[in-house]
Design an enzyme around this catalytic site. Structure first.
Site, PDB file in Angstrom:
ATOM      1  N   GLN A 223      41.219  23.471 -15.186  1.00 24.70           N
ATOM      2  CA  GLN A 223      42.563  23.319 -14.450  1.00 24.70           C
ATOM      3  C   GLN A 223      42.063  23.424 -12.776  1.00 24.70           C
ATOM      4  O   GLN A 223      41.766  24.350 -12.372  1.00 24.70           O
ATOM      5  CB  GLN A 223      43.046  24.659 -14.766  1.00 24.70           C
ATOM      6  CG  GLN A 223      44.285  25.150 -14.025  1.00 24.70           C
ATOM      7  CD  GLN A 223      44.923  26.509 -14.526  1.00 24.70           C
ATOM      8  OE1 GLN A 223      44.591  26.941 -15.617  1.00 24.70           O
ATOM      9  NE2 GLN A 223      45.741  27.243 -13.772  1.00 24.70           N
ATOM     10  N   GLY A 224      42.446  22.415 -12.185  1.00 24.20           N
ATOM     11  CA  GLY A 224      41.951  22.100 -10.740  1.00 24.20           C
ATOM     12  C   GLY A 224      43.139  22.609  -9.742  1.00 24.20           C
ATOM     13  O   GLY A 224      43.963  21.674  -9.400  1.00 24.20           O
TER      14      GLY A 224
ATOM     15  N   SER B 233      37.758  27.305 -13.862  1.00 28.78           N
ATOM     16  CA  SER B 233      36.935  28.034 -15.096  1.00 28.78           C
ATOM     17  C   SER B 233      36.266  26.841 -15.899  1.00 28.78           C
ATOM     18  O   SER B 233      37.157  25.862 -16.351  1.00 28.78           O
ATOM     19  CB  SER B 233      37.896  28.809 -16.026  1.00 28.78           C
ATOM     20  OG  SER B 233      38.053  30.160 -14.921  1.00 28.78           O
TER      21      SER B 233
ATOM     22  N   GLU C  35      50.302  30.742 -19.276  1.00 25.89           N
ATOM     23  CA  GLU C  35      49.412  31.861 -19.270  1.00 25.89           C
ATOM     24  C   GLU C  35      49.965  33.247 -19.838  1.00 25.89           C
ATOM     25  O   GLU C  35      49.286  34.160 -19.883  1.00 25.89           O
ATOM     26  CB  GLU C  35      48.809  31.988 -17.811  1.00 25.89           C
ATOM     27  CG  GLU C  35      47.965  30.732 -17.453  1.00 25.89           C
ATOM     28  CD  GLU C  35      47.127  31.031 -16.065  1.00 25.89           C
ATOM     29  OE1 GLU C  35      47.245  32.306 -15.619  1.00 25.89           O
ATOM     30  OE2 GLU C  35      46.739  30.030 -15.379  1.00 25.89           O
TER      31      GLU C  35
ATOM     32  N   SER D  88      43.447  26.098  -7.644  1.00 27.88           N
ATOM     33  CA  SER D  88      42.886  26.701  -6.274  1.00 27.88           C
ATOM     34  C   SER D  88      42.331  25.800  -5.445  1.00 27.88           C
ATOM     35  O   SER D  88      41.395  25.114  -5.954  1.00 27.88           O
ATOM     36  CB  SER D  88      42.218  28.242  -6.568  1.00 27.88           C
ATOM     37  OG  SER D  88      43.388  28.974  -7.156  1.00 27.88           O
TER      38      SER D  88
ATOM     39  N   GLU E 253      49.735  41.343  -6.123  1.00 25.91           N
ATOM     40  CA  GLU E 253      50.645  41.473  -4.931  1.00 25.91           C
ATOM     41  C   GLU E 253      51.888  40.324  -4.995  1.00 25.91           C
ATOM     42  O   GLU E 253      52.755  40.591  -4.411  1.00 25.91           O
ATOM     43  CB  GLU E 253      49.672  41.362  -3.745  1.00 25.91           C
ATOM     44  CG  GLU E 253      49.134  42.753  -3.395  1.00 25.91           C
ATOM     45  CD  GLU E 253      47.748  42.864  -4.514  1.00 25.91           C
ATOM     46  OE1 GLU E 253      47.142  42.016  -4.905  1.00 25.91           O
ATOM     47  OE2 GLU E 253      47.495  44.320  -4.529  1.00 25.91           O
TER      48      GLU E 253
END
Lengths: 339, 376
Positions: B121-122, B156, B239, B124, B361
């Site tokens: 999963q690209g 990951s 997720e 960030s 957050e």
């Protein structure tokens, strides 16, 4: 289990809201009886209990209906059901509860929620020679808001939340006490009564929590400092978001306690509701600032109610200990909330 | 196939294959070894059919509710087998490809299910973490192809992956989330460089990715050009469904392990409050994840409610493994066997639970703004 449509459910709640707002404490039991709430409790408790108790919580009102919720299994065990199977009225029976702190052995006193209405007959579960006993105590209309200082077994309590109408039940030696049942049947009925009571309190605490969060959220939107609403500051947002997360968990746990009824799901519902109400009270208190610390602001009424309701039938922290002991004794992780 | 039947039949199959499954309970201590062994578990489960339930028949599955996939990982965890990495990857990425790019799913999903390839999963980037919509990796439309340049990070298991779901900027920076497109990129394309990063656990479980003039065919768009944000939100909500269910199943199992260890300690009473709180946290997580999983199964896209799930997950997971430091301190701190390493991995991985997939957050901002209506 529950046969209501969303629209009917809303109407029920709106009616209960009007009823609670429009009657004073002494007349509320008769008003709830006339409304048919005891019959709904008997036929569809999964609708009757959340509707009334969440409304009581949201509006910080009280009624003796909590007694009717807990009394049902005890009356059955004691053979005290009314002839013809009619549901008892909301004010007919009062269930005596262990006092605040009893879950951790700090108090031996017993109380009941009279909510300002006179107490007729009390159901008292105790122990005698190692056996559980169910006794009926005739209180003959004592303990109402005007009934202080009498010689009966029931005396009104002011305490932190006078509006709840808590009464202390005292053993004066010779009132009319009658043993109704004893043994395993009473133990089982008490467990059922406690689970039913915890479910009801869970809903009431969820309602209270929602009301406190609404007060704080409205304030955070309306109150400006540094040229903008304080609700735009992350420190404020995060406090209220934490409260929302806990309330959402508490609402899910309260719902699951009906979908999968049993002592453990009822305990978890009460634990989460107590936790969420206490946390929401803390966060809302801070966000409301000085206004929330005044007598004039309605907030303190919510805080007082939440403190007492959390303490009844086990506070969140007492129930956490009870749960932890059960897990460590058995070594098993209960398999709840299955797919 | 209903859930109860599936659970019972899979349980019987596991009992009958206890010897085959035993080695999956004690994994190699290195990541390459773990990846290889868990790949074997996936193939074993695929060949026996279990892994095919809950996926569409036309894509190599056997059909049925996607909740069957949750039951599978739950029963595996109960038997002490950690969920294969690939399960998480499949659950996060495959549903988005099925939903937004059925033509790609038709050829790409079968080898993923069979365990023949892994995906990554690209999302960030070094300058786009919490603020994902500011991502800069650029895909330029060159007529027949896209030309991709830029960098990704925290990807990951990229070193094992054959394909990447890549978020690229195809519009202007000012368009923010409206100028993003999701591409399905082959990791062996010329110009792709994978540089593994070592996590604080010691494992190189994620990587930096570099894209230098990587050419991607035009038919590799997932969803619409400029419609990558919808895909992103769907991936993130996945997720909170099957993957969260997998994770809580493992946490459930590990709570049992810690209860057993606490009972063996001389003074179990110090663990009483922790045990009650931890179970209550896990229960709330299960209730929330189950609702989200069921909504995804019904074809809905969960909204801001799923942020609540993520916060409950981080709270439950960190509280659980904080307990491990108190209850099995010697193993966790000084042990070097496989069991001790698993405690350490669980402990360190739990530290990231409030960071990955949107920090706590960011989730609280979403709850405050979208559920409570507080101003931005």
């Amino acid at each position: 289990m529950s046969g209501m449509e969303a629209g009917e459910r809303e109407m029920l709640r709106a009616s209960l809201r009007r009823l609670l707002a429009g009657t004073d404490a002494v007349k509320r039991p008769a008003a709830l009886d006339e409304f048919g709430w005891p019959d709904l409790l008997a036929s569809d408790p999964a609708e009757a209990v959340p509707a009334l108790f969440e409304t009581q919580g949201e509006t910080v009102t009280a009624s003796p209906a909590f007694n009717a919720v807990m009394a049902a299994p005890l009356l059955a065990a004691g053979g005290l059901d009314a002839a013809g199977g009619a549901a008892p009225g909301v004010g007919d029976w009062t269930v005596v509860l262990p006092g605040p702190g009893s879950g951790s052995g700090r108090s031996g006193a017993v109380y009941a929620v009279a909510a300002g209405a006179p107490v007729q007959r009390c159901l008292v579960v105790g122990q005698h020679d190692g056996r559980a006993t169910l006794a009926v105590v005739d209180a003959a209309g004592s303990g109402g808001s005007a009934g202080r200082g009498g010689s009966g077994p029931v005396e009104a309590v002011e305490g932190v939340d006078p509006e709840l109408g808590l009464v202390r039940v005292v053993d004066r030696g010779s009132p009319a006490v009658r043993l109704a049942a004893q043994g395993d049947a009473v133990t089982a009925a008490w467990a059922e009564a406690v689970a039913a009571g915890r479910r009801a309190l869970a809903h009431e605490l969820c309602g209270l929590g929602r009301a406190m969060l609404a007060l704080a959220t409205d304030h955070a939107r309306a109150r400006h400092q540094f040229g903008r609403p304080i609700g735009g500051f992350q420190a404020v947002k995060h406090r209220l978001a934490e409260a929302k997360v806990a309330l959402s968990a508490a609402e899910a746990a309260a719902g699951e306690a009906w979908a999968d009824p049993g002592p453990l799901t009822a305990l978890l519902a009460k634990l989460w509701a107590g936790r969420a109400a206490r946390l929401t009270g803390k966060q809302a208190q801070q966000v409301l600032g000085g206004m929330g610390f005044t007598w004039e602001h309605p907030f303190h009424r919510h805080v007082r109610r939440a403190l007492v309701l959390d303490s009844l039938l086990g506070s969140a922290s007492e129930l956490g200990h009870e749960l932890g002991r059960t897990l460590l004794d058995s070594g098993e992780v209960p398999d709840l909330a299955r797919l | 196939m209903d859930l109860a039947t599936f659970r019972a039949e899979f349980g019987r199959w596991m009992a009958g294959h206890a010897a085959d499954l035993d080695r999956f309970r004690r994994l190699p201590t290195d990541l390459d070894g773990q990846f290889a062994v868990l790949g074997e578990l996936q193939r074993l489960l695929f060949d026996a059919g279990w892994l095919r339930w809950g996926w569409p028949e036309e894509l190599g599955g056997l059909g049925g509710s996607s909740l069957l996939r949750g039951v599978l990982s739950e029963e595996l965890a109960a038997a002490g087998c950690p969920p294969p990495f690939s399960f998480g990857m499949m659950e996060v990425l495959a549903p988005a490809v099925v939903r937004f790019a059925p033509a790609i799913a038709a050829w790409a999903l079968p080898p993923l299910l069979r365990g023949e390839e892994a995906w990554c999963q690209g999302f960030s980037e070094p300058e786009a973490g919490s603020d994902l919509a500011s991502l800069r990796l650029r895909a330029v439309d060159e007529g027949d192809t896209w030309r991709v340049n830029g960098q990704k990070v925290w990807t990951s298991w990229a070193q094992y992956a054959r394909r990447c779901i890549l978020l690229a900027r195809t519009g202007t920076a000012e368009e923010a989330h409206r100028g993003i497109t999701a591409l399905f990129v082959d990791m062996d394309s010329p110009g792709v460089t994978v540089r593994p990063l070592r996590a604080m656990s010691g494992d190189a479980e994620f990587a930096e990715l570099f894209f230098d003039d990587v050419v991607v065919p035009k038919d590799r768009v997932i969803g619409a050009v400029g419609g990558g944000w919808v895909v992103t939100m769907y991936v993130l909500s996945c997720e909170r469904g099957a993957v969260a269910w997998q994770r809580q199943a493992w946490m459930h199992r590990r709570l049992g392990d810690l209860l057993a260890a606490a009972r063996a300690n001389a003074d179990a009473s110090s663990a009483v409050a922790w045990a009650g709180d931890t179970f209550a946290n896990l229960y709330a997580l299960r209730l929330a994840s189950r609702r989200t999983f069921q909504r995804l199964d019904a074809g809905e896209i969960p909204g801001p409610d799923a942020s609540i799930d993520k916060i409950l997950m981080a709270t439950a997971e960190q509280g659980l493994f904080d307990g491990a430091v108190e209850i099995v301190p010697e193993a966790l701190l000084t042990g070097d066997d496989a069991a001790a390493r698993t405690w350490r991995t669980d402990y360190f991985y739990s530290r990231a639970a409030s960071i990955y997939g949107g920090t706590s957050e960011i989730q609280r901002n979403i709850v405050a703004e979208h559920l409570l209506g507080l101003p931005r």
